[in-house]
Scaffold this motif. Structure first.
Motif, PDB file in Angstrom:
ATOM      1  N   TYR A  35       0.823  -1.211   0.000  1.00 16.57           N
ATOM      2  CA  TYR A  35       0.000   0.000   0.000  1.00 16.57           C
ATOM      3  C   TYR A  35       0.856   1.260   0.000  1.00 16.57           C
ATOM      4  CZ  TYR A  35      -4.467  -2.303   0.566  1.00 16.57           C
ATOM      5  OH  TYR A  35      -5.591  -3.047   0.347  1.00 16.57           O
ATOM      6  N   HIS A  36       1.863   1.256   0.864  1.00 16.42           N
ATOM      7  CA  HIS A  36       2.618   2.482   1.082  1.00 16.42           C
ATOM      8  C   HIS A  36       3.400   2.883  -0.177  1.00 16.42           C
ATOM      9  CE1 HIS A  36       4.992   4.865   4.367  1.00 16.42           C
ATOM     10  NE2 HIS A  36       4.512   5.633   3.431  1.00 16.42           N
ATOM     11  N   LEU A  55       1.757  16.172  16.486  1.00 17.66           N
ATOM     12  CA  LEU A  55       0.328  16.048  16.208  1.00 17.66           C
ATOM     13  C   LEU A  55       0.082  15.993  14.709  1.00 17.66           C
ATOM     14  CD1 LEU A  55      -2.665  16.208  17.477  1.00 17.66           C
ATOM     15  CD2 LEU A  55      -2.648  18.412  16.334  1.00 17.66           C
ATOM     16  N   GLY A  56      -0.868  15.149  14.344  1.00 14.02           N
ATOM     17  CA  GLY A  56      -1.216  15.057  12.940  1.00 14.02           C
ATOM     18  C   GLY A  56      -0.171  14.245  12.210  1.00 14.02           C
ATOM     19  N   VAL A  57       0.039  14.563  10.953  1.00 15.53           N
ATOM     20  CA  VAL A  57       0.921  13.739  10.145  1.00 15.53           C
ATOM     21  C   VAL A  57       2.145  14.533   9.727  1.00 15.53           C
ATOM     22  CG1 VAL A  57      -0.984  12.331   9.346  1.00 15.53           C
ATOM     23  CG2 VAL A  57      -0.277  14.315   8.007  1.00 15.53           C
ATOM     24  N   TRP A  89       3.172   9.627   8.905  1.00 17.56           N
ATOM     25  CA  TRP A  89       1.768   9.564   8.479  1.00 17.56           C
ATOM     26  C   TRP A  89       1.159   8.268   9.037  1.00 17.56           C
ATOM     27  CZ3 TRP A  89      -1.044  12.398   4.374  1.00 17.56           C
ATOM     28  CH2 TRP A  89      -0.406  13.602   4.037  1.00 17.56           C
ATOM     29  N   GLU A  90      -0.104   8.322   9.373  1.00 17.05           N
ATOM     30  CA  GLU A  90      -0.739   7.122   9.937  1.00 17.05           C
ATOM     31  C   GLU A  90      -0.698   5.950   8.959  1.00 17.05           C
ATOM     32  OE1 GLU A  90      -4.436   9.141  11.115  1.00 17.05           O
ATOM     33  OE2 GLU A  90      -3.951   8.661  13.198  1.00 17.05           O
ATOM     34  N   HIS A  91      -0.722   6.239   7.649  1.00 19.88           N
ATOM     35  CA  HIS A  91      -0.691   5.131   6.687  1.00 19.88           C
ATOM     36  C   HIS A  91       0.625   4.348   6.759  1.00 19.88           C
ATOM     37  CE1 HIS A  91       0.931   8.318   3.689  1.00 19.88           C
ATOM     38  NE2 HIS A  91       1.922   7.466   3.847  1.00 19.88           N
ATOM     39  N   TYR A 131      -0.411   2.049  10.125  1.00 18.71           N
ATOM     40  CA  TYR A 131      -1.733   1.600  10.559  1.00 18.71           C
ATOM     41  C   TYR A 131      -2.003   0.133  10.269  1.00 18.71           C
ATOM     42  CZ  TYR A 131      -5.629   3.303  13.158  1.00 18.71           C
ATOM     43  OH  TYR A 131      -6.507   3.530  14.190  1.00 18.71           O
ATOM     44  N   ILE A 132      -1.519  -0.385   9.154  1.00 17.52           N
ATOM     45  CA  ILE A 132      -1.771  -1.792   8.834  1.00 17.52           C
ATOM     46  C   ILE A 132      -1.052  -2.705   9.834  1.00 17.52           C
ATOM     47  CG2 ILE A 132      -1.228  -3.610   7.144  1.00 17.52           C
ATOM     48  CD1 ILE A 132      -1.995  -1.645   4.947  1.00 17.52           C
ATOM     49  N   ARG A 188      -1.653  -0.339  13.899  1.00 15.42           N
ATOM     50  CA  ARG A 188      -2.845   0.432  14.261  1.00 15.42           C
ATOM     51  C   ARG A 188      -2.446   1.813  14.795  1.00 15.42           C
ATOM     52  NH1 ARG A 188      -4.423  -3.626  11.608  1.00 15.42           N
ATOM     53  NH2 ARG A 188      -5.885  -5.129  12.470  1.00 15.42           N
ATOM     54  N   HIS A 189      -3.013   2.160  15.992  1.00 15.61           N
ATOM     55  CA  HIS A 189      -2.758   3.488  16.557  1.00 15.61           C
ATOM     56  C   HIS A 189      -1.393   3.585  17.226  1.00 15.61           C
ATOM     57  CE1 HIS A 189      -3.956   0.813  19.678  1.00 15.61           C
ATOM     58  NE2 HIS A 189      -3.362   1.609  20.532  1.00 15.61           N
ATOM     59  N   ILE A 240     -11.037   0.864  17.717  1.00 14.83           N
ATOM     60  CA  ILE A 240      -9.730   1.513  17.921  1.00 14.83           C
ATOM     61  C   ILE A 240      -9.900   3.035  17.954  1.00 14.83           C
ATOM     62  CG2 ILE A 240      -7.427   1.848  16.954  1.00 14.83           C
ATOM     63  CD1 ILE A 240      -7.598  -0.928  15.774  1.00 14.83           C
ATOM     64  N   HIS A 268      -7.884   6.141  20.129  1.00 16.53           N
ATOM     65  CA  HIS A 268      -7.609   7.520  19.703  1.00 16.53           C
ATOM     66  C   HIS A 268      -8.365   8.531  20.570  1.00 16.53           C
ATOM     67  CE1 HIS A 268      -5.234   6.642  16.081  1.00 16.53           C
ATOM     68  NE2 HIS A 268      -6.021   5.582  15.921  1.00 16.53           N
ATOM     69  N   SER A 290      -4.028  15.602   7.752  1.00 17.74           N
ATOM     70  CA  SER A 290      -5.127  15.155   8.592  1.00 17.74           C
ATOM     71  C   SER A 290      -5.981  16.329   9.038  1.00 17.74           C
ATOM     72  CB  SER A 290      -4.599  14.378   9.794  1.00 17.74           C
ATOM     73  OG  SER A 290      -3.469  15.013  10.330  1.00 17.74           O
ATOM     74  N   ASN A 301      -5.816  19.141  11.312  1.00 22.56           N
ATOM     75  CA  ASN A 301      -5.583  18.327  12.510  1.00 22.56           C
ATOM     76  C   ASN A 301      -6.837  18.247  13.385  1.00 22.56           C
ATOM     77  OD1 ASN A 301      -3.057  17.690  11.624  1.00 22.56           O
ATOM     78  ND2 ASN A 301      -2.066  19.383  12.643  1.00 22.56           N
ATOM     79  N   TRP A 325      -8.820  12.091   9.196  1.00 20.01           N
ATOM     80  CA  TRP A 325      -7.525  11.505   9.562  1.00 20.01           C
ATOM     81  C   TRP A 325      -7.487  10.085   8.979  1.00 20.01           C
ATOM     82  CZ3 TRP A 325      -3.964  12.806  13.923  1.00 20.01           C
ATOM     83  CH2 TRP A 325      -4.086  14.137  14.336  1.00 20.01           C
ATOM     84  N   GLU A 326      -6.306   9.634   8.615  1.00 18.81           N
ATOM     85  CA  GLU A 326      -6.216   8.275   8.057  1.00 18.81           C
ATOM     86  C   GLU A 326      -6.712   7.224   9.052  1.00 18.81           C
ATOM     87  OE1 GLU A 326      -2.071   8.478   6.817  1.00 18.81           O
ATOM     88  OE2 GLU A 326      -2.686   8.398   4.723  1.00 18.81           O
ATOM     89  N   TYR A 359      -8.411   3.870   7.548  1.00 19.86           N
ATOM     90  CA  TYR A 359      -7.351   3.109   6.896  1.00 19.86           C
ATOM     91  C   TYR A 359      -7.580   1.596   6.884  1.00 19.86           C
ATOM     92  CZ  TYR A 359      -3.067   2.940   4.408  1.00 19.86           C
ATOM     93  OH  TYR A 359      -2.171   2.780   3.384  1.00 19.86           O
ATOM     94  N   LEU A 360      -8.147   1.048   7.965  1.00 19.72           N
ATOM     95  CA  LEU A 360      -8.295  -0.415   8.034  1.00 19.72           C
ATOM     96  C   LEU A 360      -9.234  -0.933   6.957  1.00 19.72           C
ATOM     97  CD1 LEU A 360      -8.401  -1.009  11.882  1.00 19.72           C
ATOM     98  CD2 LEU A 360      -6.481  -1.313  10.306  1.00 19.72           C
TER      99      LEU A 360
END
Lengths: 192, 203
Positions: free
Chosen positions: A26-27, A119-121, A159-161, A164-165, A168-169, B26, B31, B128, B148, B166-167, B171-172
């Motif tokens: 994905y990335h 904070l954020g990406v 970035w969360e991407h 995340y897979i 996760r968080h 989640i 979060h 985000s 944000n 936000w992703e 994303y999942l």
């Protein structure tokens, strides 16, 4: 001439178990590819379509900057990782880190702290300063040290991407995994 | 009493197949909880521990300067997510109703134009943030987005519908396909709640 997605410098399954083949699929195959594709669509028929990524990054803002910088940042990030990576830094970078932070452990703690607070990406970088020292810098969204005349040595995608897979968080767990992959040879090459 | 994580008004799997249970769990338990924890930590010792979060966001100048960014990020995160959960319902979707529907017709060119504008706002937020349908101090509807966890409340607007882009929100299930997630959200929008908020904001 259109920009192309550079191939990963290793097989997409090569960073497992720290980063899975699915995550890299994905990335690299979707996110990085999308930045290259969108960039090509934006520059087509403009003054930018014969410029290098670096030139575009230094002379634009907004959408075009986002796409060019993300294309550049991701390529740099892939080279910062290696299936043979991890361990402690050696050479010039190892020395500069000890000079600045005392120990590698203290550097890692500082780097993780800034990455977790961000904070954020965005991205977290180790950059070379004008005086030859090194410094940790976090950037928001697509922002990149090469837009500000700084020399990047190392980057980690926040970035969360990016996590995340697999995680996760849990950005902290992702960072721990990344330390097992850092290609210190590449980081050292960037010093000169 | 310090801020606490509100329960969801439905089960984690109630929005399936549009929004998946794992994402909801989640998103809510990790979060949102983290924003609540960090907000309480930031407010400790300020005398503002019990001030409602939307009041803090509406008057950030009352927050000590060294805590302000933490309140913007974590207070915004708490307020935005609390509202977001209420904006969705297993019985949601379809068309807006009541006064907000009339206002969308009059001020935003109808539901289809509104939906296009909202999608654009959600897709146009690089990185985000959130897409919003808000009511301005002049009681006009506006489609906007924010970076944000910034809340429209801090700019004087009152959000009546919000979408987390936000992703971590998608994303999942949707990975890089934010447009598909936005479409899915339209199937669960709780228009009764949007109407309630619109009436309160324009009263």
């Amino acid at each position: 001439m259109a920009f192309e997605l550079p191939a990963l410098p290793y097989d997409k399954g090569a960073l497992a178990p720290y980063l899975s083949a699915e995550a890299l699929d994905y990335h690299h195959g979707k996110h990085h590819q999308a930045h290259v594709d969108t960039l090509n669509a934006l520059v087509e028929g403009t003054e930018y379509d014969r410029q290098s990524l670096e030139d575009i990054i230094q002379s634009t803002s907004g959408k075009l900057f986002h796409q060019a910088a993300q294309a550049w940042n991701h390529t740099f990030f892939w080279h910062c990782l290696s299936p043979q990576g991890g361990g402690e830094p050696h050479g010039d970078v190892g020395q500069a880190i000890v000079t600045e932070y005392g120990t590698f452990a203290a550097f890692k703690e500082a780097f993780n702290g800034i990455a977790l607070d961000h904070l954020g990406v965005g991205w977290i970088w180790l950059v070379k300063r004008g005086d030859g020292g090194v410094e940790i810098v976090a950037s928001h969204d697509a922002d990149t040290p090469i837009a500000h005349g700084q020399t990047p040595l190392l980057v980690v995608d926040l970035w969360e991407h990016a996590y995340y897979i697999d995680y996760r968080h849990a950005r902290g767990k992702y960072l721990e995994a990344i330390w097992q992959l850092i290609n210190w040879d590449f980081v050292n090459q960037n010093v000169s | 009493m310090p801020h606490t994580l509100p329960d969801l008004p439905y089960a984690y799997d109630a929005l399936e197949p549009h929004i998946d249970a794992m994402t909801m769990e989640i998103h809510h338990s990790r979060h949102h909880q983290t924003y609540v924890n960090n907000l309480n930590a930031a407010l400790e010792g300020t005398g503002l521990e019990e001030t409602p979060v939307d009041e803090l966001l509406a008057s950030l100048d009352k927050v000590p300067a060294d805590k302000r960014q933490a309140v913007i990020n974590n207070g915004g995160g708490h307020s935005n997510h609390t509202m977001f959960w209420e904006m969705m319902s297993p019985q949601g979707g379809g068309q807006p109703k009541g006064q907000v529907a009339a206002a969308i017709d009059e001020q935003l060119g109808g539901f289809d134009d509104f939906k296009d504008a909202f999608k654009k706002a959600a897709l146009g937020r690089f990185g985000s943030g959130w897409a919003w349908l808000s009511v301005t101090p002049e009681k006009k509807l506006v489609v906007e987005n924010s970076l944000n966890q910034d809340s429209p409340i801090s700019n004087g607007n009152t959000p009546v519908l919000g979408l987390d882009v936000w992703e971590h929100a998608y994303y999942l299930k949707f990975q890089n396909k934010r447009p598909d997630y936005i479409e899915a959200f339209f199937n669960v929008i709780n228009w009764d709640e949007v109407e309630r908020r619109y009436q309160a904001a324009t009263a």
